[in-house]
Design an enzyme around this catalytic site. Structure first.
Site, PDB file in Angstrom:
ATOM      1  N   CYS A 166     -51.096  90.878 -32.975  1.00 51.01           N
ATOM      2  CA  CYS A 166     -50.007  90.676 -33.941  1.00 51.01           C
ATOM      3  C   CYS A 166     -49.059  91.864 -33.983  1.00 51.01           C
ATOM      4  CB  CYS A 166     -50.590  90.466 -35.335  1.00 51.01           C
ATOM      5  SG  CYS A 166     -51.532  88.951 -35.524  1.00 51.01           S
ATOM      6  N   VAL A 170     -45.088  91.466 -33.497  1.00 48.67           N
ATOM      7  CA  VAL A 170     -44.161  91.615 -34.619  1.00 48.67           C
ATOM      8  C   VAL A 170     -43.026  92.571 -34.265  1.00 48.67           C
ATOM      9  CG1 VAL A 170     -43.933  92.528 -36.962  1.00 48.67           C
ATOM     10  CG2 VAL A 170     -45.811  90.978 -36.407  1.00 48.67           C
TER      11      VAL A 170
END
Length: 525
Positions: A166, A170
């Site tokens: 993640c 991101v």
């Protein structure tokens, strides 16, 4: 305010009441010391009374609560899925001398390593870019360049399979550009294959990550390898299949047919390596040469249609190769697979497999009466669930609640067609996108006889009293289940054995009171 509190804080020890005694953790927290500590903590937790807790717990079993539970939109409670990088690391482990690499923080890759190690009781090797706060602000390029250089120097892999977490997703790290930069600056050799997959955990699930990484590996290794003629081989891919026994069973079946094949990601030894007293860093069995040559095969057979859609599309469109989908689970699924193998290759079904079919049918005939008419709830990945549903229908069981968190419209349409075409599937409902807290409401409001799923169903079993058959991934609380096959006729016997004996175990629990409930004796001299 503090005058009403007992400020004498109990001090626990590793041995409970006796500091010199080391207790098992199952017993440790039941000692007086820890029980007093828990009671003391309640003063600061604002906890409700036991009576209020019991009242609310009872309400959560009702239809009223079920309607509120199914109306929630912004919250997921215990989904029956994992995140993308787990599947990416899983598939990478099946290739020769390949180092799985997670571009993100250390905590993420530690979680995936632990998850796989707990299921397989095998050490799982994977490395990380060790991204921290500065990388989150300025990007992870420097971490990745240094990480690739160190990983190659220390562990000497033939291939590094790179996926993201993640954190990297991101901030928008571009793996393709980063790998090119790392090679151009001399951090890793230009010829080192570094397939990659963007695997954000907040999208899709572990099967999405599996698909993305498999496609990335094939795309990297088969570049410029297309020949003018086929190599006479067939490729096989089992998808995110947690049962190592299935790879070995498939290879046995193909050997009996005399078929020349390549398993696309053979991680059977990676997750079940022999203990020889010598450490071996890499145990993936699919060679890079065979993978590169897979582009020239006669065709590629997939066992998990909904796990590998991108890979299948890539093989069909870019390779121009024929793809096949089978689910060789249960009697019918195995029949269809073996007959197709025979038709594709022109080879007869071996006598040994015909005899195995007879033994599997005989086993089902012997014990099918215990399963016929039983209502079943089950959950898992789309392909896993479809194989189980077909097998249950063959035995006259009645799938009732089918929960698939990582569902899609195509899967749900196929599942409903399968259920509609059987007299035993008429009472079934497919709950796509739902989680195990939804399933809890279903089990309380519409009880069933049996629950099939992974270890996370244990608390549904304890809460609702529905006996659990552990089939799927992960299975943390039972050992060595992954060593068995669920594929083919041998796998049908194994799954049938687990299901029917769970029913008999539950029958024993219900008839355990002497001279009261045990009035029917199965054991005689």
């Amino acid at each position: 305010m503090t005058d009403n509190l007992d400020n004498t804080i109990p001090t626990p020890s590793c041995g409970g009441d006796d500091p010199g005694q080391i207790k098992d953790h199952f017993d440790l927290f039941h000692t007086d010391t820890y029980q007093n500590l828990f009671e003391y903590k309640r003063q600061f937790e604002g906890a409700h009374s036991p009576e209020k807790v019991a009242e609310i717990a009872e309400w959560t079993k009702s239809w009223d609560y079920r309607e509120k539970n199914f109306a929630r939109e912004a919250l997921t409670v215990n989904p029956a899925k994992a995140c993308q990088p787990l599947g990416a690391l899983f598939v990478a482990a099946g290739f020769e001398d390949t180092l799985p690499y997670s571009h993100g923080s250390q905590g993420c890759v530690a979680y995936f390593r632990t998850h796989l190690t707990r299921n397989y009781k095998e050490p799982f090797q994977a490395v990380s870019s060790s991204m921290t706060e500065d990388a989150a602000v300025f990007g992870g390029l420097n971490n990745l360049k240094q990480g690739l250089e160190n990983a190659h120097a220390l562990y000497k892999p033939k291939m590094i399979a790179l996926c993201t977490t993640c954190m990297a997703e991101v901030i928008g790290d571009d793996l393709g550009a980063f790998i090119t930069t790392a090679k151009n600056e001399g951090h890793i050799p230009e010829e080192l294959p570094v397939p990659y997959a963007h695997t954000p955990s907040f999208v899709g699930s572990h099967i999405t990550g599996y698909d993305n990484m498999l496609k990335g590996i094939l795309k990297t290794l088969t570049k410029d390898e297309k020949a003018e003629t086929t190599n006479g081989k067939f490729n096989f891919n089992l998808g995110f299949d947690p049962y190592i026994g299935n790879i070995r069973e498939l290879k046995r079946i193909l050997g009996l047919f005399g078929i020349d094949y390549t398993i696309l990601s053979d991680n059977s030894d990676a997750f079940d390596s022999p203990n020889t007293g010598e450490f071996k860093m890499y145990n993936g069995l699919t060679t890079l040469a065979d993978t590169a040559d897979s582009i020239n095969a006669e065709g590629t057979v997939f066992f998990q249609k909904y796990t590998t859609p991108k890979t299948q599309e890539y093989i069909a469109n870019e390779w121009g190769q024929k793809t096949y989908n089978f689910r060789p689970f249960g009697i019918k699924g195995t029949d269809e697979f073996l007959m197709a193998l025979s038709a594709i290759t022109g080879k007869p079904i071996p006598l040994e497999l015909q005899q195995e079919r007879g033994r599997a049918v005989d086993a089902l005939t012997d014990s099918q009466a215990w399963i016929h008419g039983k209502k079943i709830a089950l959950y898992g990945d789309p392909d896993h669930v479809l194989g189980l549903v077909q097998f249950l229908l063959e035995m006259g069981a009645e799938p009732t609640h089918i929960v698939v968190t990582n569902s899609n419209d195509e899967f749900e349409a196929e599942a409903r067609e399968l259920l509609t075409n059987s007299p035993y599937g008429q009472g079934a409902t497919v709950w796509g996108g739902k989680d195990l807290w939804h399933l809890r409401s279903l089990l309380f409001t519409e009880p069933v006889d049996l629950l099939i799923g992974n270890s996370y169903g244990k608390y549904l079993w304890r809460d609702t009293g529905t006996p659990l058959v552990r089939i799927g991934y992960p299975i943390f609380d039972r050992h060595h289940m992954h060593r068995y096959a669920t594929l083919g006729y041998q796998g049908a016997i194994n799954q049938f054995n687990w299901i029917v004996n769970t029913i008999l175990d539950e029958l024993d629990r219900q008839t355990i009171v002497p001279a009261k409930t045990d009035i029917s004796f199965d054991l005689i001299r």
